[in-house]
Write an enzyme that holds these catalytic residues in place. Sequence first.
Site, PDB file in Angstrom:
ATOM      1  N   THR A 156     -33.406  66.417   4.000  1.00  0.00           N
ATOM      2  CA  THR A 156     -33.401  64.967   4.239  1.00  0.00           C
ATOM      3  C   THR A 156     -32.864  64.703   5.645  1.00  0.00           C
ATOM      4  O   THR A 156     -31.734  65.086   5.959  1.00  0.00           O
ATOM      5  CB  THR A 156     -32.513  64.276   3.185  1.00  0.00           C
ATOM      6  OG1 THR A 156     -33.056  64.573   1.898  1.00  0.00           O
ATOM      7  CG2 THR A 156     -32.472  62.776   3.383  1.00  0.00           C
ATOM      8  N   LEU A 177     -36.590  65.774  -5.784  1.00  0.00           N
ATOM      9  CA  LEU A 177     -36.051  66.480  -6.960  1.00  0.00           C
ATOM     10  C   LEU A 177     -34.716  65.917  -7.372  1.00  0.00           C
ATOM     11  O   LEU A 177     -33.895  65.595  -6.521  1.00  0.00           O
ATOM     12  CB  LEU A 177     -35.772  67.960  -6.638  1.00  0.00           C
ATOM     13  CG  LEU A 177     -36.828  68.809  -6.006  1.00  0.00           C
ATOM     14  CD1 LEU A 177     -36.313  70.238  -5.922  1.00  0.00           C
ATOM     15  CD2 LEU A 177     -38.071  68.726  -6.831  1.00  0.00           C
ATOM     16  N   PHE A 226     -32.937  53.750 -14.165  1.00  0.00           N
ATOM     17  CA  PHE A 226     -31.826  53.535 -13.229  1.00  0.00           C
ATOM     18  C   PHE A 226     -31.157  52.181 -13.421  1.00  0.00           C
ATOM     19  O   PHE A 226     -30.704  51.534 -12.484  1.00  0.00           O
ATOM     20  CB  PHE A 226     -32.266  53.769 -11.769  1.00  0.00           C
ATOM     21  CG  PHE A 226     -32.078  55.214 -11.393  1.00  0.00           C
ATOM     22  CD1 PHE A 226     -32.873  56.183 -11.964  1.00  0.00           C
ATOM     23  CD2 PHE A 226     -31.075  55.609 -10.521  1.00  0.00           C
ATOM     24  CE1 PHE A 226     -32.676  57.532 -11.699  1.00  0.00           C
ATOM     25  CE2 PHE A 226     -30.872  56.957 -10.231  1.00  0.00           C
ATOM     26  CZ  PHE A 226     -31.679  57.915 -10.826  1.00  0.00           C
ATOM     27  N   LEU A 227     -31.094  51.769 -14.681  1.00  0.00           N
ATOM     28  CA  LEU A 227     -30.368  50.538 -15.022  1.00  0.00           C
ATOM     29  C   LEU A 227     -29.281  50.857 -16.032  1.00  0.00           C
ATOM     30  O   LEU A 227     -28.930  50.028 -16.854  1.00  0.00           O
ATOM     31  CB  LEU A 227     -31.337  49.497 -15.603  1.00  0.00           C
ATOM     32  CG  LEU A 227     -32.256  48.804 -14.611  1.00  0.00           C
ATOM     33  CD1 LEU A 227     -33.138  47.783 -15.322  1.00  0.00           C
ATOM     34  CD2 LEU A 227     -31.476  48.110 -13.486  1.00  0.00           C
ATOM     35  N   LYS A 228     -28.773  52.081 -15.983  1.00  0.00           N
ATOM     36  CA  LYS A 228     -27.712  52.451 -16.921  1.00  0.00           C
ATOM     37  C   LYS A 228     -26.382  52.192 -16.219  1.00  0.00           C
ATOM     38  O   LYS A 228     -26.058  52.838 -15.209  1.00  0.00           O
ATOM     39  CB  LYS A 228     -27.871  53.929 -17.292  1.00  0.00           C
ATOM     40  CG  LYS A 228     -26.968  54.375 -18.388  1.00  0.00           C
ATOM     41  CD  LYS A 228     -27.477  53.913 -19.753  1.00  0.00           C
ATOM     42  CE  LYS A 228     -26.414  54.117 -20.812  1.00  0.00           C
ATOM     43  NZ  LYS A 228     -26.542  53.248 -21.953  1.00  0.00           N
ATOM     44  N   ALA A 229     -25.659  51.226 -16.771  1.00  0.00           N
ATOM     45  CA  ALA A 229     -24.354  50.926 -16.166  1.00  0.00           C
ATOM     46  C   ALA A 229     -23.388  52.069 -16.442  1.00  0.00           C
ATOM     47  O   ALA A 229     -23.526  52.790 -17.424  1.00  0.00           O
ATOM     48  CB  ALA A 229     -23.813  49.630 -16.761  1.00  0.00           C
ATOM     49  N   GLY A 230     -22.436  52.257 -15.568  1.00  0.00           N
ATOM     50  CA  GLY A 230     -21.490  53.356 -15.754  1.00  0.00           C
ATOM     51  C   GLY A 230     -20.375  53.328 -14.730  1.00  0.00           C
ATOM     52  O   GLY A 230     -20.053  52.267 -14.169  1.00  0.00           O
ATOM     53  N   CYS A 249     -26.196  63.370  -3.045  1.00  0.00           N
ATOM     54  CA  CYS A 249     -27.336  62.767  -2.330  1.00  0.00           C
ATOM     55  C   CYS A 249     -27.228  61.265  -2.109  1.00  0.00           C
ATOM     56  O   CYS A 249     -27.302  60.804  -0.970  1.00  0.00           O
ATOM     57  CB  CYS A 249     -28.615  63.085  -3.062  1.00  0.00           C
ATOM     58  SG  CYS A 249     -28.862  64.849  -3.200  1.00  0.00           S
ATOM     59  N   LYS A 260     -24.353  60.179   0.240  1.00  0.00           N
ATOM     60  CA  LYS A 260     -24.557  60.746   1.589  1.00  0.00           C
ATOM     61  C   LYS A 260     -25.697  60.020   2.305  1.00  0.00           C
ATOM     62  O   LYS A 260     -25.558  59.623   3.470  1.00  0.00           O
ATOM     63  CB  LYS A 260     -24.891  62.237   1.438  1.00  0.00           C
ATOM     64  CG  LYS A 260     -25.450  62.892   2.671  1.00  0.00           C
ATOM     65  CD  LYS A 260     -25.787  64.346   2.424  1.00  0.00           C
ATOM     66  CE  LYS A 260     -27.155  64.571   1.858  1.00  0.00           C
ATOM     67  NZ  LYS A 260     -28.222  64.836   2.796  1.00  0.00           N
TER      68      LYS A 260
HETATM   69  C1  UGA Z   1     -31.121  61.877  -6.316  1.00  0.00           C
HETATM   70  C2  UGA Z   1     -32.507  61.249  -6.477  1.00  0.00           C
HETATM   71  O1  UGA Z   1     -32.643  60.744  -7.815  1.00  0.00           O
HETATM   72  C3  UGA Z   1     -33.601  62.294  -6.216  1.00  0.00           C
HETATM   73  O2  UGA Z   1     -34.874  61.667  -6.269  1.00  0.00           O
HETATM   74  C4  UGA Z   1     -33.381  62.878  -4.833  1.00  0.00           C
HETATM   75  O3  UGA Z   1     -34.344  63.889  -4.545  1.00  0.00           O
HETATM   76  C5  UGA Z   1     -31.997  63.508  -4.771  1.00  0.00           C
HETATM   77  O4  UGA Z   1     -31.003  62.488  -5.032  1.00  0.00           O
HETATM   78  C6  UGA Z   1     -31.791  64.057  -3.375  1.00  0.00           C
HETATM   79  O5  UGA Z   1     -31.778  63.279  -2.430  1.00  0.00           O
HETATM   80  O6  UGA Z   1     -31.783  65.298  -3.223  1.00  0.00           O
HETATM   81  P1  UGA Z   1     -29.570  63.391  -7.908  1.00  0.00           P
HETATM   82  O7  UGA Z   1     -28.527  63.267  -6.869  1.00  0.00           O
HETATM   83  O8  UGA Z   1     -29.864  64.730  -8.471  1.00  0.00           O
HETATM   84  O9  UGA Z   1     -30.990  62.859  -7.354  1.00  0.00           O
HETATM   85  O10 UGA Z   1     -29.137  62.462  -9.113  1.00  0.00           O
HETATM   86  P2  UGA Z   1     -29.644  61.120  -9.804  1.00  0.00           P
HETATM   87  O11 UGA Z   1     -30.367  61.456 -11.042  1.00  0.00           O
HETATM   88  O12 UGA Z   1     -30.306  60.223  -8.826  1.00  0.00           O
HETATM   89  O13 UGA Z   1     -28.231  60.475 -10.233  1.00  0.00           O
HETATM   90  C7  UGA Z   1     -27.290  60.096  -9.248  1.00  0.00           C
HETATM   91  C8  UGA Z   1     -26.094  59.428  -9.890  1.00  0.00           C
HETATM   92  O14 UGA Z   1     -26.441  58.142 -10.395  1.00  0.00           O
HETATM   93  C9  UGA Z   1     -25.491  60.182 -11.084  1.00  0.00           C
HETATM   94  O15 UGA Z   1     -24.104  60.134 -11.005  1.00  0.00           O
HETATM   95  C10 UGA Z   1     -26.008  59.407 -12.277  1.00  0.00           C
HETATM   96  O16 UGA Z   1     -25.193  59.542 -13.410  1.00  0.00           O
HETATM   97  C11 UGA Z   1     -25.976  57.990 -11.733  1.00  0.00           C
HETATM   98  N1  UGA Z   1     -26.869  57.062 -12.449  1.00  0.00           N
HETATM   99  C12 UGA Z   1     -28.202  57.287 -12.500  1.00  0.00           C
HETATM  100  C13 UGA Z   1     -26.336  55.931 -13.066  1.00  0.00           C
HETATM  101  O17 UGA Z   1     -25.106  55.692 -13.017  1.00  0.00           O
HETATM  102  N2  UGA Z   1     -27.150  55.063 -13.713  1.00  0.00           N
HETATM  103  C14 UGA Z   1     -28.500  55.274 -13.783  1.00  0.00           C
HETATM  104  O18 UGA Z   1     -29.199  54.428 -14.395  1.00  0.00           O
HETATM  105  C15 UGA Z   1     -29.031  56.408 -13.164  1.00  0.00           C
END
Ligand code: UGA
Length: 436
Positions: free
Chosen positions: A126, A155, A255-259, A266, A269
């Site tokens: 990236t 990914l 991606f609408l899961k609150a937490g 990623c 950054k």
């Molecule tokens: C993210 C992107 O989703 C990928 O498409 C991208 O390729 C990657 O970064 C990267 O740039 O390499 P990743 O970091 O593996 O992927 O994780 P995500 O699945 O995006 O989750 C990121 C964070 O958001 C996690 O802590 C997850 O628990 C949180 N999250 C995700 C929420 O709190 N709520 C959601 O609804 C979804």
Amino acid sequence: MKKPAVSVVGLGFVGLSLAVLNAKKGFDTCAIEKNVNKLKKISSGVPGFYEPLLKNELQNAIKANKIHFTSDLREILKTDITFLTVGTPSSKDGKIDLAQLKSVTTDLAKVLKEKKRKHLIVIKSTVIPGTTENIVSKIFAHLKNIVVVTNPEFLREGNAIKDLLEPHLIVIGEYNKKDGDLLERYYKNFYKKLPAVLRTNRTTAELIKYANNAFLATKISFINSVANICQKIPGSDVDTVAYAIGKDSRIGPLFLKAGPGFGGSCLSKDLSALIKFTKKFKDSVFLFEAVKKINQAQPLKILKLMEQMKLFGNRKTVAILGLAFKKDTDDIREAVSVKLVEHLIRKNLMIKVHDPMAINNFKSIFGDRISYHNSIADCLKNADCCVLLTEWDQYKKIKPHDFKLNMRTPNIIDARRILNPKKFLHLNFKAIGLGR
Ligand code: UGA
């Protein structure tokens, strides 16, 4: 059609997944990594980090003799395509640190002087818009056989193998059509049925990756903002709000899961790098800054709930279930668990932790300042509060009885909204985005 030989430089979760799947698809693959200890482990069939399916695919690739590992960049001369998957971390001020990319491309340019045939360099790391155009291609400018294209990846950790096999889109950033055709031809060879492909210029391709991650981060900070409102309104529940708005196809359910806020190496950054990069275009930066600030403040909501439970002050014990930044990984980079435990240590609480995969990584930060447990029941034993911090499937099965039986006082904070609040009415159960 003879398959091209492929090299991959930088064996993190993206590079290693890409290398083993190239081998699986029958490409002769050269996997290059300069850290020799890491390389030794990987070449013995051990990835060195947890990623579902990866270990198996790595061992299959080694058995099939389709992959070889080296730290010698000169080996790329035996290949036709080189994927660059080196890290582009944040520097201290949040700006992207291109040192690894610059150093590896400079070394590659020296090696590729000897190349008589065409060689395709694919930037997968990236990088901020303009990097390929203004930095990387200038390094190769004197070499007429070298073609540089940008090909960002999307990914997710924990899904790397599946995402590579079934991408939603392949973005090819090219200087001209001929260059992009080279990469598209490779992908036609890789996939039985070519996924959707978008051809654009290199700078737009680079921006697409940032826009993608920034939008995901925005969705999360948005729903967390709604969650924080819900917490103030008795009877309201963010999960129901998310379900309803997600049904609107203009919004979508994902991606609408609150937490507790997003973690991982990623989203934060890339958001910081985008903020630094867009500072000069003043008007577009406010949104990204807000998304980041909301995310930084989100873990504090857990502390607030703990305060309401009167847990601070007299050496109470807290059990934390889940340390990884999300399920199906052992990665704790930018994980909320790290920030939360730092706060709780300062508050003088006793801390017990459990995670199916990330304990060792956590130990390397917190050592003997906290206690580590292999079973959920052990972790809960005599605790005054349990915080559910990662959405591992096994935590979804915990019953009210398990908390009651093991804990000193069954105060529960579901920071991931994985338990059904209705089943916990008789316990002191609090959750992110649940107005009680
Ligand atoms: C993210 C992107 O989703 C990928 O498409 C991208 O390729 C990657 O970064 C990267 O740039 O390499 P990743 O970091 O593996 O992927 O994780 P995500 O699945 O995006 O989750 C990121 C964070 O958001 C996690 O802590 C997850 O628990 C949180 N999250 C995700 C929420 O709190 N709520 C959601 O609804 C979804």
